[in-house]
Write a protein that holds these residues in place. Structure first.
Motif, PDB file in Angstrom:
ATOM      1  N   ASN A 133      14.185 -34.892   6.812  1.00  0.00           N
ATOM      2  CA  ASN A 133      13.570 -34.278   5.636  1.00  0.00           C
ATOM      3  C   ASN A 133      14.550 -33.363   4.912  1.00  0.00           C
ATOM      4  OD1 ASN A 133      11.112 -35.557   6.095  1.00  0.00           O
ATOM      5  ND2 ASN A 133      10.288 -33.864   7.297  1.00  0.00           N
ATOM      6  N   ARG A 134      15.328 -32.622   5.678  1.00  0.00           N
ATOM      7  CA  ARG A 134      16.288 -31.696   5.062  1.00  0.00           C
ATOM      8  C   ARG A 134      17.369 -32.445   4.294  1.00  0.00           C
ATOM      9  NH1 ARG A 134      21.131 -29.880   5.432  1.00  0.00           N
ATOM     10  NH2 ARG A 134      21.662 -31.176   7.228  1.00  0.00           N
ATOM     11  N   ILE A 135      17.912 -33.507   4.891  1.00  0.00           N
ATOM     12  CA  ILE A 135      18.989 -34.257   4.242  1.00  0.00           C
ATOM     13  C   ILE A 135      18.481 -35.010   3.022  1.00  0.00           C
ATOM     14  CG2 ILE A 135      20.672 -36.113   4.569  1.00  0.00           C
ATOM     15  CD1 ILE A 135      20.774 -35.318   7.542  1.00  0.00           C
ATOM     16  N   ALA A 136      17.243 -35.501   3.089  1.00  0.00           N
ATOM     17  CA  ALA A 136      16.689 -36.283   1.983  1.00  0.00           C
ATOM     18  C   ALA A 136      16.216 -35.430   0.817  1.00  0.00           C
ATOM     19  CB  ALA A 136      15.522 -37.135   2.487  1.00  0.00           C
ATOM     20  N   GLN A 137      16.026 -34.137   1.021  1.00  0.00           N
ATOM     21  CA  GLN A 137      15.371 -33.295   0.022  1.00  0.00           C
ATOM     22  C   GLN A 137      16.160 -33.042  -1.260  1.00  0.00           C
ATOM     23  OE1 GLN A 137      12.318 -32.309  -0.349  1.00  0.00           O
ATOM     24  NE2 GLN A 137      12.762 -31.049  -2.162  1.00  0.00           N
TER      25      GLN A 137
END
Length: 271
Positions: free
Chosen positions: A241-245
């Motif tokens: 989720n962090r990388i995709a945000q």
């Protein structure tokens, strides 16, 4: 707010609805056309259709597009298609040679029909999702190589196929983020597949890979994640989720809320 994580289930639901319906309804026809070209099947052609029709399938993008397949298997398929004169080198990587183009066009037309069957009565929601997806895709940088390459492909003339294509690009953002997260944990593809199935309460799809047992992430009888395995899998999800945000940060709270609402209302029934 992690827009990427909140939107992911509905993006998956919608893309997979079109893909599974297309495969179920039209898959045998695609296989017959592939055999007519001397191929054993239409394997991987659905993954690469829009890239090849545009003449923009770079080898490294093809391999990154399929993080759960051995890189050599993807490379071998490209080599087979090139040896059979079905794809040819272009300035953008590979493109479809004339004999292959009708099959790829059939795949795209079938997707368009299935997408229209699902979404033709939802024009307002289609427009809302299209607009948000366009903004997110434009904000995705080179750190998302497959999404970047896919987002640069020509827009289809068909509106519903266009929405499917944009949602697929959004999935590629998350796919890159997820592969980055599980690889950083030292996992192989078979291991993260089994770990994810167990995490979701599903059957592992066979015996639990030995490295998961050896590292204390899973037990084998009955197959289940340990507390340590659950913690690792949840940390992978958080990191995904962090990388995709970052590309989703282009949406303000109002646009994100409208995006979520429209995504949730779009039909996505598989067959």
């Amino acid at each position: 707010m992690n827009t990427a994580g909140l939107a992911a289930p509905d993006i998956d639901r919608l893309v997979l609805a079109v893909n599974t319906r297309t495969s179920a309804v039209h898959g045998e026809r695609f296989a017959t056309l592939a055999r007519g070209l001397g191929l054993d099947s239409a394997r991987m052609l659905d993954h690469f259709a829009e890239f090849l029709l545009a003449g923009r399938l770079a080898r490294e993008v093809a391999i990154a597009r399929m993080p759960y397949a051995p890189a050599e298997a993807v490379a071998d398929r490209l080599d087979e298609l090139e040896a059979d004169s079905l794809i040819e080198a272009t300035s953008g990587g590979y493109g479809a040679a004339d004999p292959l183009r009708p099959l790829l066009s059939e795949i795209r037309a079938a997707r368009a029909g299935e997408a229209a069957a699902l979404w033709s009565a939802s024009n307002d929601d289609v427009a809302t999702v299209e607009e948000a997806a366009h903004l997110v895709i434009a904000a995705a940088g080179p750190e998302y190589p497959v999404a970047r390459a896919h987002g640069a492909l020509p827009e289809p003339g068909d509106r519903h196929l266009g929405l499917h294509q944009r949602l697929t690009t959004l999935r590629y953002i998350r796919s890159h983020a997820h592969a980055t997260a599980w690889r950083a944990r030292g996992l192989e593809a078979a291991e993260i597949i089994a770990m994810t199935r167990l995490w979701r309460g599903e059957d592992a799809g066979g015996s639990v890979p030995a490295p998961l047992l050896d590292r204390g992430y899973a037990a084998g009888d009955p197959p289940a994640l340990t507390a340590s395995g659950v913690a690792v899998r949840e940390s992978i999800e958080d990191e995904t989720n962090r990388i995709a945000q970052p590309p989703f940060d282009v949406l303000d709270r109002g646009a994100a809320d409208a995006f979520f609402t429209a995504l949730g209302r779009l039909p996505g029934t598989r067959v």
